[in-house]
Design an enzyme around this catalytic site. Structure first.
Site, PDB file in Angstrom:
ATOM      1  N   TYR A 154       4.613  -0.821  -1.695  1.00  0.00           N
ATOM      2  CA  TYR A 154       3.611   0.170  -1.320  1.00  0.00           C
ATOM      3  C   TYR A 154       3.670   0.379   0.180  1.00  0.00           C
ATOM      4  O   TYR A 154       3.533  -0.576   0.952  1.00  0.00           O
ATOM      5  CB  TYR A 154       2.216  -0.290  -1.741  1.00  0.00           C
ATOM      6  CG  TYR A 154       1.142   0.718  -1.425  1.00  0.00           C
ATOM      7  CD1 TYR A 154       1.034   1.884  -2.167  1.00  0.00           C
ATOM      8  CD2 TYR A 154       0.248   0.520  -0.383  1.00  0.00           C
ATOM      9  CE1 TYR A 154       0.061   2.834  -1.883  1.00  0.00           C
ATOM     10  CE2 TYR A 154      -0.733   1.451  -0.090  1.00  0.00           C
ATOM     11  CZ  TYR A 154      -0.822   2.610  -0.840  1.00  0.00           C
ATOM     12  OH  TYR A 154      -1.783   3.548  -0.563  1.00  0.00           O
ATOM     13  N   HIS A 182       0.154   6.727  -1.019  1.00  0.00           N
ATOM     14  CA  HIS A 182      -0.825   7.788  -1.242  1.00  0.00           C
ATOM     15  C   HIS A 182      -0.895   8.644   0.016  1.00  0.00           C
ATOM     16  O   HIS A 182      -0.863   8.123   1.135  1.00  0.00           O
ATOM     17  CB  HIS A 182      -2.211   7.199  -1.544  1.00  0.00           C
ATOM     18  CG  HIS A 182      -2.273   6.536  -2.873  1.00  0.00           C
ATOM     19  ND1 HIS A 182      -2.004   5.195  -3.051  1.00  0.00           N
ATOM     20  CD2 HIS A 182      -2.556   7.029  -4.095  1.00  0.00           C
ATOM     21  CE1 HIS A 182      -2.124   4.891  -4.333  1.00  0.00           C
ATOM     22  NE2 HIS A 182      -2.460   5.995  -4.989  1.00  0.00           N
TER      23      HIS A 182
END
Length: 185
Positions: free
Chosen positions: A98, A142
């Site tokens: 991530y 994101h």
């Protein structure tokens, strides 16, 4: 004191730009994040991102090795990338990476610095792993739904929108985000 760096000096070129020269002739290098420069990372994140990161974030950054880097331009700290490894759903042999933060100060954008950091992360994610270690299956992050510049940047590097996450950034006026991901072979 000059930071430990990966030399990318005159061979580094900018991403396509219209009004800024390529950074040929400038010193560009990736440096490790250490307790000695953690303050620089904290300051960068304060300037670059509209969120505050908890002390645990910075503690974890010191433990991810090649998946957290500061980028220097002519020996000035101008950007950073910080990632974390996460278990892949239902797998003991794979994990995901991530990208929690990747940013470059505005005056240094469009010089290829963000691309250098992302390239490094993707190269590291593609390295073979030792027996018994989980390999990285995908890299994802994101991005706020109205951040066109970031969306364009990641798409240019082969990331695809996996889903729209409504109210992901609940503390902001524009609260929706896109989850972008890239499968690692």
């Amino acid at each position: 004191m000059t930071p430990p760096a990966i030399d990318m000096s005159s061979t580094t070129t900018a991403a396509t730009t219209e009004d800024k020269p390529k950074n040929v002739g400038f010193r560009v290098g990736l440096g490790d994040i250490t307790p000695n420069n953690l303050g620089q990372l904290k300051r960068l994140n304060t300037v670059l991102f509209p969120v505050s990161y908890a002390p645990d974030f910075y503690k974890n950054v010191l433990e991810v090795g090649e998946f957290a880097k500061i980028i220097y331009f002519n020996d000035v700290c101008v950007g950073a990338v910080c990632c974390r490894k996460e278990p892949a759903d239902g797998s003991t042999t794979e994990q995901n990476l991530y990208i929690a933060t990747l940013g470059v100060l505005a005056p240094y954008r469009r010089l290829g610095l963000g691309s250098e950091m992302l390239k490094h992360i993707l190269e590291q994610a593609n390295l073979p792993v030792a027996a018994g270690q989980a390999k990285i299956a995908k890299v994802y992050m994101h991005v706020q739904s109205n951040n066109e510049e970031a969306l364009e940047f990641y798409k240019k590097h082969g990331f695809e929108v996996a889903e729209k996450c409504e109210n992901y950034y609940s503390q902001f006026e524009v609260s929706d985000a896109f989850k972008l991901e890239k499968i690692i072979n």
